[in-house]
Design a protein around this motif. Structure first.
Motif: not given
Ligand code: URA
Ligand code: SF4
Length: 189
Positions: A17, A97, A100
């Motif tokens: 990310c 985020e 991920a």
């Protein structure tokens, strides 16, 4: 633990990310990977980013004091975060985020096999316990998933901002201690 070191090395090299572009260090987590109790924070702050260690800044010092109230320390718990790289200016990690990064926490959890998970703050509780978790209402209550007991405490950074919440957190810690004594085998031995 062989698998643990492999997982750690993979995680330390992650670029999955955009937080990888602004981080100094990946913060994999701290403590004992054989622990029965897993604490989950939000994400690294400045000191954690600079050192690669979890919860070493001001909030981390308060967390150590909170743990000490119930005879816990970094030898008998593990502490990880929802995201392993620092969000710029300590903003909340974005959903993208978190999505991920959550695989690393899931793999850590699968290897640790904790009996109890303690979420530190709203972001971790919403991700791990329930999307509609209300930290001001639901802190200190027990939830269960796949035989793992889960609760949330106020994040130590929130306690630094608003010390009026400390008495409630003391009671939550004592409840955590009670549950550890009830279901854990080696945490206090
Ligand atoms: N706050 C967190 O949520 N995690 C850390 O590692 C440090 C501060
Ligand atoms: Fe990888 Fe997580 Fe860091 Fe993003 S925050 S780069 S997913 S380790």
């Amino acid at each position: 633990m062989d698998n643990w070191e492999t997982l750690k090395n993979q995680c330390l090299n992650c670029t999955d990310c955009p937080l990888c572009q602004t981080r100094t260090n990946v913060v994999f987590g701290a403590g004992n990977p054989e622990a029965e109790v897993l604490f989950i924070g939000e994400g690294p702050g400045e000191q954690e980013d600079l050192t690669g260690e979890a919860f070493v800044g001001r909030a981390g010092k308060l967390l150590d004091d909170m743990l000490a109230i119930i005879d816990l320390d970094r030898t008998n718990i593990f502490i990880a975060n929802i995201v392993k790289c620092r969000p710029p200016k300590n903003r909340d990690p974005l959903n993208t985020e978190q999505e991920a990064c959550i695989k690393w926490l899931r793999k850590q959890t699968a290897l640790i096999r904790p009996k109890i998970i303690v979420c530190l703050g709203r972001v971790a509780a919403m991700r791990i316990i329930s999307p509609d978790f209300k930290i001001s209402v639901d802190h200190g209550s027990w939830y269960e998933s796949n035989g793992v007991k889960m609760m949330a405490l106020y994040h130590p950074a929130a306690l630094l901002r608003d010390p009026r919440r400390r008495p409630e957190t003391f009671l939550d810690l004592k409840e955590l201690e009670r549950m550890i004594k009830k279901i854990c085998i080696h945490t206090y031995s």
